[in-house]
Design a protein around this motif. Structure first.
Motif, PDB file in Angstrom:
ATOM      1  N   GLN A 107       3.870 -19.048   2.013  1.00 28.36           N
ATOM      2  CA  GLN A 107       2.545 -18.954   1.412  1.00 28.36           C
ATOM      3  C   GLN A 107       2.330 -19.907   0.240  1.00 28.36           C
ATOM      4  O   GLN A 107       1.176 -20.205  -0.087  1.00 28.36           O
ATOM      5  N   GLY A 108       3.388 -20.381  -0.387  1.00 36.54           N
ATOM      6  CA  GLY A 108       3.220 -21.375  -1.439  1.00 36.54           C
ATOM      7  C   GLY A 108       2.578 -22.653  -0.930  1.00 36.54           C
ATOM      8  O   GLY A 108       1.540 -23.093  -1.452  1.00 36.54           O
ATOM      9  N   PRO A 109       3.135 -23.274   0.122  1.00 36.52           N
ATOM     10  CA  PRO A 109       2.483 -24.458   0.686  1.00 36.52           C
ATOM     11  C   PRO A 109       1.092 -24.171   1.232  1.00 36.52           C
ATOM     12  O   PRO A 109       0.199 -25.013   1.150  1.00 36.52           O
ATOM     13  N   GLN A 110       0.897 -22.994   1.799  1.00 40.41           N
ATOM     14  CA  GLN A 110      -0.427 -22.650   2.309  1.00 40.41           C
ATOM     15  C   GLN A 110      -1.466 -22.643   1.183  1.00 40.41           C
ATOM     16  O   GLN A 110      -2.630 -23.000   1.403  1.00 40.41           O
ATOM     17  N   ALA A 111      -1.045 -22.279  -0.020  1.00 37.54           N
ATOM     18  CA  ALA A 111      -1.982 -22.172  -1.136  1.00 37.54           C
ATOM     19  C   ALA A 111      -2.451 -23.527  -1.647  1.00 37.54           C
ATOM     20  O   ALA A 111      -3.604 -23.664  -2.070  1.00 37.54           O
ATOM     21  N   ARG A 202       2.748 -32.239   2.897  1.00 34.82           N
ATOM     22  CA  ARG A 202       3.308 -31.824   4.188  1.00 34.82           C
ATOM     23  C   ARG A 202       3.903 -30.428   4.045  1.00 34.82           C
ATOM     24  O   ARG A 202       4.868 -30.214   3.307  1.00 34.82           O
ATOM     25  N   ARG A 203       3.335 -29.494   4.787  1.00 29.41           N
ATOM     26  CA  ARG A 203       3.707 -28.094   4.638  1.00 29.41           C
ATOM     27  C   ARG A 203       5.158 -27.846   5.032  1.00 29.41           C
ATOM     28  O   ARG A 203       5.858 -27.056   4.391  1.00 29.41           O
ATOM     29  N   GLY A 204       5.640 -28.519   6.074  1.00 27.39           N
ATOM     30  CA  GLY A 204       7.014 -28.313   6.534  1.00 27.39           C
ATOM     31  C   GLY A 204       8.032 -28.677   5.473  1.00 27.39           C
ATOM     32  O   GLY A 204       9.020 -27.963   5.260  1.00 27.39           O
ATOM     33  N   PHE A 205       7.808 -29.803   4.782  1.00 30.21           N
ATOM     34  CA  PHE A 205       8.716 -30.200   3.713  1.00 30.21           C
ATOM     35  C   PHE A 205       8.687 -29.180   2.578  1.00 30.21           C
ATOM     36  O   PHE A 205       9.726 -28.856   1.988  1.00 30.21           O
ATOM     37  N   GLY A 206       7.499 -28.685   2.267  1.00 32.08           N
ATOM     38  CA  GLY A 206       7.376 -27.691   1.200  1.00 32.08           C
ATOM     39  C   GLY A 206       8.129 -26.412   1.522  1.00 32.08           C
ATOM     40  O   GLY A 206       8.804 -25.842   0.661  1.00 32.08           O
TER      41      GLY A 206
END
Length: 301
Positions: A107-111, A202-206
């Motif tokens: 949820q951090g990257p999603q935010a 990039r969400r995957g890296f996060g």
């Protein structure tokens, strides 16, 4: 051969269409309303509310996973008429740290990552919303989502303990200590998760970076602590706990909330060492906020 038409004839063919745009005559709700709206939408998004069904699956599943062990413990305590709960309120989050870390990683990257990827952050700042409004709203939303995740099983344990007719004063004291612990944990984990997620669109890296910072660091520190304890270097065990977020929280609650330590041999920090733990935790929270402000000042330019 084409003959160019006179300018007057071209002008006669021009048309101006009224497409109906009007000026906004309603109330100007200002920065506070924008900040509250950004907070509420970010908090809802942390559990997939207002988004697709696919977006709801993981956060809701993790929420259930957090609460199920508490329900089982309550059922066992009621059925066996136990005199106390199997796990202290302050220990529950430490035991479930892998689930908490996975939630922050998802949820951090999603935010924040989507705003960076689709370059919508400058659009926020083109309105009365300022950098501090954006950062505070996002930080508060993820902190609130984490507090809901970590406090819900404690509520289950507390209600179950009262149903099992355990001592009211002891359970209320333990429940209060547990809430203070998970509140501090939520602030720390939310800050770390947002700082790491804001580095890359990039969400995957996060996700991978957050898991490494929260979960893998705990495994590494716990392993080194166990080795130090077995090598009769017990004095080093509390200091090693400064290098992992979850062991930092463990050290603070051991020193100041009367919790039993999860360190090897239960060699928790003393009161003096606990002060160092608390300073490091508060420093990390303040540092995360400062890094987020600096990051979004650059993005908003």
């Amino acid at each position: 051969m084409a003959v160019e038409q006179p300018l007057t004839q071209r002008g006669e063919q021009s048309r101006i269409h009224n497409i109906g745009y009007r000026n906004y005559d309603g109330p100007r709700l200002g920065r506070a309303y924008a900040r509250r709206s950004l907070y509420s939408q970010s908090l809802r998004g942390s559990y997939g509310l207002g988004r697709s069904v696919k977006s709801k699956v993981l956060p809701m599943l993790l929420f259930v996973v957090m609460c199920v062990p508490a329900l089982i413990m309550v059922a066992v305590a009621v059925a066996t008429k136990a005199k106390d709960l199997p796990v202290d309120y302050t220990r529950y989050a430490v035991i479930m740290q892998a689930v908490i870390g996975l939630y922050v990683a998802s949820q951090g990257p999603q935010a924040v990552s989507r705003d960076l990827r689709f370059k919508t952050v400058p659009l926020y700042f083109s309105r009365p919303v300022e950098t501090s409004d954006y950062v505070r709203a996002k930080y508060a939303a993820l902190t609130s989502a984490l507090f809901i995740l970590t406090a819900a099983p404690l509520i289950v344990l507390y209600v179950g303990a009262l149903l099992a007719k355990l001592d009211f004063a002891d359970q209320t004291k333990g429940f209060g200590q547990g809430l203070v612990s998970v509140a501090l944990l939520s602030l720390l984990f939310a800050g770390i998760g947002l700082v790491i997620s804001a580095v890359t669109p990039r969400r995957g890296f996060g996700i991978a970076a957050v898991i490494a910072a929260l979960t893998i660091s705990y495994g590494a520190v716990s392993t080194v602590q166990a080795i130090a304890f077995e090598q009769s270097s017990g004095d080093a065990v509390p200091w090693l706990g400064l290098f992992s977020p979850i062991t930092l929280i463990d050290g603070v609650q051991t020193a100041f909330l009367g919790a039993s330590s999860a360190f090897p041999g239960e060699v928790g920090p003393s009161s003096g060492q606990g002060v160092v733990y608390l300073i490091v935790v508060l420093g990390l929270i303040a540092g995360c906020y400062g890094l987020l402000m600096r990051r979004y000042r650059k993005v908003g330019l």
